[in-house]
Design a protein around this motif. Structure first.
Motif, PDB file in Angstrom:
ATOM      1  N   CYS A   1       3.782  -5.228   5.046  1.00 34.29           N
ATOM      2  CA  CYS A   1       2.512  -4.199   4.593  1.00 34.29           C
ATOM      3  C   CYS A   1       1.334  -4.914   5.156  1.00 34.29           C
ATOM      4  CB  CYS A   1       2.479  -4.110   3.086  1.00 34.29           C
ATOM      5  SG  CYS A   1       1.033  -3.226   2.899  1.00 34.29           S
ATOM      6  N   PHE A   2       0.517  -4.205   5.895  1.00 36.83           N
ATOM      7  CA  PHE A   2      -0.795  -4.499   6.198  1.00 36.83           C
ATOM      8  C   PHE A   2      -2.090  -4.546   5.440  1.00 36.83           C
ATOM      9  CE2 PHE A   2       1.702  -2.641   9.895  1.00 36.83           C
ATOM     10  CZ  PHE A   2       1.599  -3.712  10.919  1.00 36.83           C
ATOM     11  N   ASP A   3      -1.807  -3.803   4.399  1.00 36.46           N
ATOM     12  CA  ASP A   3      -2.881  -3.575   3.510  1.00 36.46           C
ATOM     13  C   ASP A   3      -2.475  -3.820   2.058  1.00 36.46           C
ATOM     14  OD1 ASP A   3      -5.486  -2.759   2.987  1.00 36.46           O
ATOM     15  OD2 ASP A   3      -4.986  -0.592   2.942  1.00 36.46           O
TER      16      ASP A   3
ATOM     17  N   CYS B   1       4.754  -0.210   5.726  1.00 35.19           N
ATOM     18  CA  CYS B   1       5.499   0.622   4.461  1.00 35.19           C
ATOM     19  C   CYS B   1       6.254   1.620   4.780  1.00 35.19           C
ATOM     20  CB  CYS B   1       4.288   0.810   3.792  1.00 35.19           C
ATOM     21  SG  CYS B   1       3.635  -0.494   2.714  1.00 35.19           S
TER      22      CYS B   1
ATOM     23  N   CYS C   1       0.913  -1.288  -0.084  1.00 38.05           N
ATOM     24  CA  CYS C   1      -0.079  -0.098  -0.058  1.00 38.05           C
ATOM     25  C   CYS C   1       0.739   1.246   0.160  1.00 38.05           C
ATOM     26  CB  CYS C   1      -0.935   0.006   1.139  1.00 38.05           C
ATOM     27  SG  CYS C   1      -0.110   0.326   2.845  1.00 38.05           S
ATOM     28  N   GLY C   2       2.193   1.241   0.656  1.00 37.51           N
ATOM     29  CA  GLY C   2       2.860   2.521   0.665  1.00 37.51           C
ATOM     30  C   GLY C   2       2.461   3.212   1.667  1.00 37.51           C
ATOM     31  N   GLN C   3       1.415   3.230   2.496  1.00 34.53           N
ATOM     32  CA  GLN C   3       0.900   4.035   3.391  1.00 34.53           C
ATOM     33  C   GLN C   3       0.843   3.685   4.893  1.00 34.53           C
ATOM     34  OE1 GLN C   3      -0.650   6.800   2.049  1.00 34.53           O
ATOM     35  NE2 GLN C   3      -0.044   6.141   0.077  1.00 34.53           N
ATOM     36  N   CYS C   4       1.094   2.046   5.123  1.00 34.75           N
ATOM     37  CA  CYS C   4       0.766   1.977   6.380  1.00 34.75           C
ATOM     38  C   CYS C   4       2.079   1.870   7.186  1.00 34.75           C
ATOM     39  CB  CYS C   4       0.361   0.489   6.382  1.00 34.75           C
ATOM     40  SG  CYS C   4       1.526  -0.720   5.860  1.00 34.75           S
TER      41      CYS C   4
HETATM   42 ZN    ZN Z   1       1.645  -1.014   3.405  1.00 33.89          ZN
END
Ligand code: ZN
Ligand code: APR
Ligand code: ZN
Length: 361
Positions: free
Chosen positions: A107-109, A99, A93-96
Motif C-alpha cells: 500500500c502506498f498510503d 490495495c 488505505c484500501g484505495q490505492c
Molecule cells: Zn493502499
C-alpha cells in the motif's frame, strides 16, 4: 478527556530511555486508544534510541504490542471498545493501486493516528513505527488494530506485530514455502527462528539452520530445524548443498542483512530456487555478483517487507494455529519485564541469550 499515563521515552540520540508521564488524547475520527497489555522489545526500538532511523526525538518507543481497545473515534467500524487486538505498523488505505490489485502489503498510503501524543509540557512525541506502545495506553489509527482470539497471552500475541511476523511471512508469504520443500535459513535470531517455525508449519521436509553462534542453532532445532550448520567453522554453501543431495535448497532465507550472507544465500539455492532477503542491510552495503550466475540459475531473488503480511488475514490465523498447538509462538518470549526495565532489556539484546524481552503491563 485526554489522559495521563506512563510511557518509555527516548529523549535524545544515545541517551538512556526513561519512563515519563505522557498525554494521550481522546481518539479523533478514524482513531482508537488502546490499553496496552504487552509490548516486545525489538532492535528497531534500539535503532530509534540511537538516532539511526530519524532525528525526530523524543520518541515514544515500543511497537510489537497487543492490548484492549478502550475507546474509538468517529466513524470507526473496524474495532470496538473491549476488543482484544494486535497492533500493526500501518493501516492500509484500501484505495490505492496496490490495495486495489490485491497486494495491500505494498500500500502506498498507509496511515497512523493524526493527533499527537505529548509530554505534559506539550512537547509532541514521535511514536516508534507509528505505534508507541511501551506505554499504559497509546493512540493509533483504528486500522492499525487487528482483532484476534483473546484466549492467547498478550505477550505472545504482540510479537506478531513485527519480527515474528516478518520471519514467518518471509517463509510462507514471500518464499512460498510448501510441503516437501527444502529450506535454509541463514541467521537464527528472532526473525530467522520465526522463518524456521513458519517453514515447519508450511510442511517443509528439510529445514537447515545456519548461524555463527552454536547456542542459536540449539534453539533453531527446538523450533523445527532438521539440520544445523555452524558457519563459523563450516562453509554453509557446501554444507547446504551436501544436505540437499548436491542441489541446494528450494528456498533460502537470509535473516542477517549482510552482503556475505546474501552471497551465501544466493549460491546455496537450487537451480530455479528462491532467495528471500528479510535481514535489513545498511545504506552503504553493496554486493557484486557475476551476472552470468544470475542468468544461469533462474529462480527468484525476492525481498520481504514485514513478511508481506496482511494483518487482517495473517494475525488471527497464526494465533489460531498457536492456540491449537501447531505454532510455538510462546518460544519467542524469553522473559517478561516492566516498563522501567527497557534500558536493561536493550543491554541484554547483545548477549545473544534473549530472543525477545516483552514488557507486560
Ligand atoms: Zn493502499
Ligand atoms: N552468518 C550467519 N549468522 C550470522 C552472521 C553470519 N555472518 N552474523 C550474524 N549472524 C546471526 C547472529 O548470530 C544472530 O543469531 O544472525 C542472527 C541475527 O539475529 P538478531 O540480531 O537477533 O536479529 P533479528 O531480530 O533476528 O533480525 C535479523 O532481520 O528484520 C531484520 O533488522 C533485522 O537485519 C535484522 C535481521
Ligand atoms: Zn520490531
Amino acid at each position: 478527556m485526554a489522559q495521563e499515563v506512563r510511557g518509555v521515552i527516548a529523549p535524545g540520540k544515545d541517551a538512556p530511555v526513561r519512563v515519563e508521564t505522557i498525554v494521550v488524547p481522546d481518539p479523533g475520527p478514524g482513531e482508537a486508544v488502546v490499553r496496552v497489555q504487552a509490548c516486545g522489545v525489538c532492535h528497531t526500538d534500539l535503532h530509534y534510541k540511537q538516532g539511526g532511523i530519524t532525528d525526530d526525538f523524543p520518541f515514544l518507543l515500543g511497537h510489537e504490542a497487543a492490548g484492549v481497545v478502550e475507546s474509538v473515534g468517529e466513524g470507526v467500524t473496524e474495532v470496538a471498545p473491549g476488543d482484544f487486538v494486535v497492533l500493526n505498523w500501518r493501516a492500509v488505505c484500501g484505495q490505492c493501486r496496490a490495495c486495489l490489485r490485491g497486494r495491500p502489503w505494498y500500500c502506498f498510503d498507509t496511515h497512523n493516528a493524526k493527533q499527537k501524543m505529548t509530554l505534559t509540557d506539550g512537547t509532541e512525541l514521535s511514536p516508534a513505527l507509528g505505534i508507541g506502545a511501551f506505554a499504559e495506553k497509546t493512540l493509533v489509527a483504528a486500522g492499525q488494530c487487528t482483532k484476534v482470539d483473546p484466549a492467547v497471552s498478550p505477550a505472545v500475541a504482540g510479537l506478531l506485530g513485527c519480527g515474528v511476523m516478518a520471519g514467518i511471512g518471509a517463509a510462507i508469504n514471500t518464499g512460498g514455502v510448501g510441503r516437501g520443500d527444502s529450506v535454509a535459513v541463514i541467521g537464527c535470531g528472532g526473525v530467522g527462528d520465526a522463518a524456521i517455525a513458519g517453514s515447519n508449519l508450511a510442511g517443509a521436509a528439510k529445514i537447515i539452520a545456519v548461524d555463527i553462534d552454536g547456542r542459536k542453532l540449539d534453539r533453531a532445532r527446538a523450533l523445527g530445524a532438521t539440520h544445523t550448520v555452524n558457519s563459523k567453522d563450516t562453509d554453509p554453501v557446501e554444507a547446504i548443498r551436501e544436505l540437499t543431495g548436491g542441489f541446494g535448497a528450494d528456498v533460502v532465507i537470509e535473516a542477517v542483512g549482510r552482503p556475505e550472507t546474501y552471497r551465501q544465500a544466493f549460491y546455496a539455492r537450487d537451480l530455479a530456487g528462491t532467495v528471500v532477503l528479510v535481514g535489513v542491510p545498511t545504506p552503504e552495503m553493496k554486493l557484486e555478483l557475476p551476472l552470468l550466475d544470475v542468468f544461469g540459475r533462474g529462480g527468484a531473488l525476492k525481498s520481504s517487507w514485514y513478511g508481506d503480511c496482511l494483518p487482517s488475514r495473517d494475525f488471527p490465523m497464526l494465533i489460531d494455529l498457536h492456540l491449537q498447538g501447531r505454532l510455538p509462538l510462546d518460544a519467542f518470549v524469553t522473559e517478561t519485564v516492566q516498563l522501567d526495565e527497557v534500558e536493561k532489556a536493550f543491554e541484554r539484546m547483545h548477549g545473544g541469550d534473549v530472543l525477545r524481552s516483552v514488557v507486560v503491563l
